[in-house]
Design a protein around this motif. Structure first.
Motif, PDB file in Angstrom:
ATOM      1  N   ILE A 103       0.846  -1.201   0.000  1.00 36.72           N
ATOM      2  CA  ILE A 103       0.000   0.000   0.000  1.00 36.72           C
ATOM      3  C   ILE A 103       0.882   1.252   0.000  1.00 36.72           C
ATOM      4  N   ALA A 104       1.900   1.257   0.846  1.00 35.54           N
ATOM      5  CA  ALA A 104       2.790   2.414   0.928  1.00 35.54           C
ATOM      6  C   ALA A 104       3.517   2.631  -0.394  1.00 35.54           C
ATOM      7  N   LEU A 105       3.966   1.561  -1.038  1.00 37.02           N
ATOM      8  CA  LEU A 105       4.623   1.697  -2.341  1.00 37.02           C
ATOM      9  C   LEU A 105       3.663   2.255  -3.383  1.00 37.02           C
ATOM     10  N   ASP A 106       2.429   1.764  -3.382  1.00 33.00           N
ATOM     11  CA  ASP A 106       1.429   2.291  -4.320  1.00 33.00           C
ATOM     12  C   ASP A 106       1.258   3.797  -4.135  1.00 33.00           C
ATOM     13  N   ARG A 107       1.101   4.229  -2.889  1.00 31.59           N
ATOM     14  CA  ARG A 107       0.897   5.643  -2.586  1.00 31.59           C
ATOM     15  C   ARG A 107       2.127   6.473  -2.965  1.00 31.59           C
ATOM     16  N   LEU A 108       3.297   5.926  -2.661  1.00 28.81           N
ATOM     17  CA  LEU A 108       4.542   6.633  -2.974  1.00 28.81           C
ATOM     18  C   LEU A 108       4.694   6.814  -4.478  1.00 28.81           C
ATOM     19  N   GLU A 109       4.439   5.765  -5.240  1.00 27.91           N
ATOM     20  CA  GLU A 109       4.572   5.840  -6.694  1.00 27.91           C
ATOM     21  C   GLU A 109       3.527   6.757  -7.320  1.00 27.91           C
ATOM     22  N   ALA A 110       2.361   6.845  -6.686  1.00 24.88           N
ATOM     23  CA  ALA A 110       1.295   7.698  -7.207  1.00 24.88           C
ATOM     24  C   ALA A 110       1.480   9.159  -6.792  1.00 24.88           C
ATOM     25  N   GLY A 111       2.453   9.415  -5.932  1.00 21.49           N
ATOM     26  CA  GLY A 111       2.649  10.778  -5.444  1.00 21.49           C
ATOM     27  C   GLY A 111       1.563  11.184  -4.465  1.00 21.49           C
ATOM     28  N   ASP A 112       0.945  10.195  -3.851  1.00 26.22           N
ATOM     29  CA  ASP A 112      -0.165  10.432  -2.934  1.00 26.22           C
ATOM     30  C   ASP A 112       0.355  10.580  -1.508  1.00 26.22           C
ATOM     31  N   HIS A 113      -0.562  10.829  -0.588  1.00 29.13           N
ATOM     32  CA  HIS A 113      -0.214  10.966   0.821  1.00 29.13           C
ATOM     33  C   HIS A 113      -0.376   9.631   1.520  1.00 29.13           C
ATOM     34  N   SER A 114       0.114   9.572   2.724  1.00 27.35           N
ATOM     35  CA  SER A 114       0.024   8.354   3.521  1.00 27.35           C
ATOM     36  C   SER A 114      -1.433   8.053   3.885  1.00 27.35           C
ATOM     37  N   PRO A 115      -1.808   6.782   3.861  1.00 26.97           N
ATOM     38  CA  PRO A 115      -3.146   6.429   4.323  1.00 26.97           C
ATOM     39  C   PRO A 115      -3.217   6.328   5.850  1.00 26.97           C
ATOM     40  N   TRP A 116      -2.076   6.479   6.512  1.00 27.26           N
ATOM     41  CA  TRP A 116      -2.004   6.346   7.963  1.00 27.26           C
ATOM     42  C   TRP A 116      -1.784   7.703   8.601  1.00 27.26           C
ATOM     43  N   LEU A 117      -2.416   7.898   9.747  1.00 28.80           N
ATOM     44  CA  LEU A 117      -2.236   9.134  10.490  1.00 28.80           C
ATOM     45  C   LEU A 117      -0.797   9.239  10.969  1.00 28.80           C
ATOM     46  N   TYR A 118      -0.293  10.430  10.953  1.00 27.42           N
ATOM     47  CA  TYR A 118       1.038  10.696  11.479  1.00 27.42           C
ATOM     48  C   TYR A 118       0.976  10.517  12.990  1.00 27.42           C
ATOM     49  N   PRO A 119       1.911   9.769  13.594  1.00 30.11           N
ATOM     50  CA  PRO A 119       1.774   9.399  15.006  1.00 30.11           C
ATOM     51  C   PRO A 119       2.022  10.506  16.012  1.00 30.11           C
ATOM     52  N   TYR A 120       2.654  11.592  15.624  1.00 34.68           N
ATOM     53  CA  TYR A 120       2.956  12.649  16.580  1.00 34.68           C
ATOM     54  C   TYR A 120       1.808  13.645  16.609  1.00 34.68           C
ATOM     55  N   GLY A 121       1.527  14.136  17.778  1.00 34.57           N
ATOM     56  CA  GLY A 121       0.426  15.073  17.918  1.00 34.57           C
ATOM     57  C   GLY A 121      -0.919  14.385  18.073  1.00 34.57           C
ATOM     58  N   MET A 122      -0.915  13.082  18.334  1.00 34.39           N
ATOM     59  CA  MET A 122      -2.178  12.349  18.454  1.00 34.39           C
ATOM     60  C   MET A 122      -2.989  12.829  19.653  1.00 34.39           C
ATOM     61  N   LYS A 123      -2.337  13.221  20.737  1.00 39.12           N
ATOM     62  CA  LYS A 123      -3.080  13.705  21.906  1.00 39.12           C
ATOM     63  C   LYS A 123      -3.880  14.941  21.538  1.00 39.12           C
ATOM     64  N   GLU A 124      -3.272  15.837  20.775  1.00 35.74           N
ATOM     65  CA  GLU A 124      -3.974  17.039  20.350  1.00 35.74           C
ATOM     66  C   GLU A 124      -5.129  16.677  19.408  1.00 35.74           C
ATOM     67  N   LEU A 125      -4.881  15.728  18.515  1.00 36.12           N
ATOM     68  CA  LEU A 125      -5.906  15.295  17.579  1.00 36.12           C
ATOM     69  C   LEU A 125      -7.111  14.694  18.332  1.00 36.12           C
ATOM     70  N   LEU A 126      -6.819  13.991  19.403  1.00 31.10           N
ATOM     71  CA  LEU A 126      -7.873  13.333  20.173  1.00 31.10           C
ATOM     72  C   LEU A 126      -8.451  14.256  21.247  1.00 31.10           C
ATOM     73  N   GLY A 127      -7.942  15.485  21.315  1.00 30.58           N
ATOM     74  CA  GLY A 127      -8.472  16.451  22.277  1.00 30.58           C
ATOM     75  C   GLY A 127      -7.950  16.274  23.681  1.00 30.58           C
ATOM     76  N   GLN A 128      -6.826  15.570  23.830  1.00 34.54           N
ATOM     77  CA  GLN A 128      -6.240  15.377  25.135  1.00 34.54           C
ATOM     78  C   GLN A 128      -5.137  16.408  25.350  1.00 34.54           C
ATOM     79  N   ALA A 129      -4.990  16.834  26.583  1.00 36.02           N
ATOM     80  CA  ALA A 129      -3.935  17.804  26.907  1.00 36.02           C
ATOM     81  C   ALA A 129      -2.577  17.140  26.765  1.00 36.02           C
ATOM     82  N   PRO A 130      -1.573  17.904  26.297  1.00 34.49           N
ATOM     83  CA  PRO A 130      -0.234  17.325  26.187  1.00 34.49           C
ATOM     84  C   PRO A 130       0.394  17.050  27.532  1.00 34.49           C
TER      85      PRO A 130
END
Length: 130
Positions: A103-130
């Motif tokens: 899947i990652a190779l397909d996305r990379l070759e297509a010039g697309d973005h990752s299908p997975w959320l970036y792992p940093y900043g997840m607390k902020e994304l989930l509304g939790q205090a850092p």
């Protein structure tokens, strides 16, 4: 080599960092890894392929260890390993790492973005205090 003894992708990247810095090039070492055979080498290549493709998709580019190099060398090399990763995925249909690597190779070759959320900043994304 580190690819066949179960080391993590970050350990392999660190090893390649030193080699690339010492020799001034990465391509021969990528080809060396591609030439390794056996189930351990295949599994290591699948893990490394997923890790590197994901880094490129996230534009995280931890490839700063290779000071004179261009991460596009790795981006160009990864698709050359597609057949090997696909063969591993066929032999191990329940291997999520192999499926995700494709899947990652397909996305990379297509010039697309990752299908997975970036792992940093997840607390902020989930509304939790850092």
């Amino acid at each position: 080599m580190a690819l066949v003894d179960g080391r993590s992708p970050s350990d392999i990247s660190d090893l390649l960092a030193g080699i690339a810095q010492a020799t001034g090039e990465l391509e021969p070492w990528l080809e060396h890894m591609a030439g390794l055979s056996g189930s351990e080498a295949d599994a290591g290549l699948v893990r490394l392929g997923l890790d590197w493709a994901t880094e490129l998709l996230w534009e995280e580019s931890r490839f700063t260890w290779w000071y004179d190099g261009d991460p596009q060398v790795i981006a160009a090399w990864l698709p050359t390993q597609r057949a090997r990763i696909a063969a591993f995925a066929t032999r191990h249909p329940r291997c999520k790492t192999a499926a995700d690597a494709l899947i990652a190779l397909d996305r990379l070759e297509a010039g697309d973005h990752s299908p997975w959320l970036y792992p940093y900043g997840m607390k902020e994304l989930l509304g939790q205090a850092p």
